[in-house]
Design a protein around this motif. Structure first.
Motif, short mmCIF file in Angstrom:
data_model
loop_
_atom_site.label_atom_id
_atom_site.label_comp_id
_atom_site.label_asym_id
_atom_site.label_seq_id
_atom_site.Cartn_x
_atom_site.Cartn_y
_atom_site.Cartn_z
N TYR A 30 -8.26 -2.34 13.14
CA TYR A 30 -8.39 -3.25 12.27
C TYR A 30 -7.21 -3.14 11.39
O TYR A 30 -6.61 -1.95 11.00
N VAL A 31 -6.82 -4.37 10.61
CA VAL A 31 -5.57 -4.35 9.73
C VAL A 31 -6.15 -5.01 8.52
O VAL A 31 -6.83 -6.09 8.56
N LEU A 32 -5.97 -4.52 7.34
CA LEU A 32 -6.43 -5.28 6.19
C LEU A 32 -5.06 -5.02 5.33
O LEU A 32 -4.39 -4.20 4.86
N ASP A 33 -4.60 -6.36 5.03
CA ASP A 33 -3.42 -6.76 4.37
C ASP A 33 -3.55 -6.93 2.77
O ASP A 33 -4.23 -8.07 2.51
N MET A 34 -3.33 -6.18 2.00
CA MET A 34 -3.60 -6.43 0.55
C MET A 34 -2.30 -6.49 -0.17
O MET A 34 -1.98 -6.31 -1.58
N ARG A 35 -1.36 -6.94 0.52
CA ARG A 35 -0.10 -7.11 -0.39
C ARG A 35 -0.26 -8.40 -1.20
O ARG A 35 -0.87 -8.85 -1.16
N GLY A 36 0.40 -7.90 -2.45
CA GLY A 36 0.17 -8.90 -3.54
C GLY A 36 -0.86 -8.63 -4.75
O GLY A 36 -1.10 -9.30 -5.56
N GLU A 37 -1.89 -7.75 -4.37
CA GLU A 37 -2.89 -7.46 -5.02
C GLU A 37 -2.74 -6.12 -5.85
O GLU A 37 -1.90 -5.32 -5.22
N MET A 38 -3.01 -6.01 -7.13
CA MET A 38 -3.03 -4.82 -7.63
C MET A 38 -4.22 -4.03 -7.90
O MET A 38 -5.46 -4.45 -7.69
N CYS A 39 -4.17 -2.83 -8.41
CA CYS A 39 -5.27 -2.00 -8.51
C CYS A 39 -6.19 -2.68 -9.47
O CYS A 39 -5.76 -3.27 -10.60
N PRO A 40 -7.58 -2.50 -9.51
CA PRO A 40 -8.29 -1.94 -8.33
C PRO A 40 -8.64 -2.57 -7.04
O PRO A 40 -9.48 -2.03 -6.34
N VAL A 41 -8.14 -3.69 -6.77
CA VAL A 41 -8.66 -4.52 -5.79
C VAL A 41 -8.32 -3.98 -4.26
O VAL A 41 -9.08 -3.82 -3.51
N PRO A 42 -7.10 -3.42 -4.09
CA PRO A 42 -6.84 -2.87 -2.67
C PRO A 42 -7.79 -1.64 -2.43
O PRO A 42 -8.31 -1.40 -1.35
N GLY A 43 -8.12 -0.67 -3.36
CA GLY A 43 -8.74 0.31 -3.28
C GLY A 43 -10.35 0.00 -2.85
O GLY A 43 -10.97 0.35 -2.06
N LEU A 44 -10.95 -0.74 -3.83
CA LEU A 44 -12.37 -1.22 -3.67
C LEU A 44 -12.65 -2.17 -2.48
O LEU A 44 -13.47 -1.87 -1.78
#
Length: 198
Positions: free
Chosen positions: A121-135
């Motif tokens: 699986y791939v989760l692409d969180m580019r463009g998002e700042m902390c804490p969005v990618p971590g959570l």
């Protein structure tokens, strides 16, 4: 007398990016002002002012241990508010972020050093700042089957530091982390359900 916290003030506090980063640093058990300042990239004086304002609002607590002030969440409810908000945002913005393999994702570049094997699986969180990618990563890991490989892609350096630490705290296996020539971080995680604290 302590000023009463209102819903409006709570959302104002949580609307500040540095305060969010500080909250997540504290949640990850980096509890002294010095530790937090190193993680969020602020000087100690500014960090302490933020921590003090969060404490005055009732969001954080502190205690003195061997002469050093240690900060912690006053309640798990604050963390839950962030989780619910991010889940809501992710549902609205879900298209193209999560896919079952690399071929199904539109990824312009690849890591300079590849980890052996393709992720499940791939989760692409580019463009998002902390804490969005971590959570978001934490939520996805809770939903995946044991033994599956998740690749998380981020372009926010603080998230690239936080996610591996949090993954290991939760009992999953960090397989590797690399970066491409555009500054995108690729974090490979093996899902482990046994002895995992959700």
């Amino acid at each position: 007398m302590k000023k009463k916290l209102t819903l409006e003030n709570l959302f104002k506090i949580l609307a500040n990016q540095k305060r969010l980063e500080i909250l997540m640093a504290v949640y990850d058990n980096n509890q002294t002002a010095t530790e937090v300042s190193k993680i969020v990239g602020l000087d100690i004086s500014t960090t302490y002012r933020y921590l003090k304002s969060l404490k005055e609002a009732g969001i954080l607590n502190s205690r003195i241990v061997k002469g050093i002030e240690m900060f912690d969440f006053s309640s798990e409810e604050v963390y839950k508010i962030l989780q619910y908000a991010i889940n809501f945002i992710n549902k609205l913005n879900a298209e193209g972020r999560f896919c079952e393999n690399l071929a199904a994702c539109e990824i312009e570049s690849r890591p300079i050093v590849q980890i052996s094997g393709e992720p499940d699986y791939v989760l692409d969180m580019r463009g998002e700042m902390c804490p969005v990618p971590g959570l978001t990563t934490q939520q996805v890991l809770s939903e995946l089957e044991d033994g599956k490989i998740l690749l998380v892609i981020v372009d926010y350096p603080l998230s690239a530091e936080r996610i591996p630490n949090r993954v290991e705290q939760l009992g999953h296996e960090l397989i590797g982390r690399t970066i491409d020539n555009q500054g995108n971080f690729y974090i490979y995680i093996k899902v482990k359900k046994t002895n995992t604290s959700e």
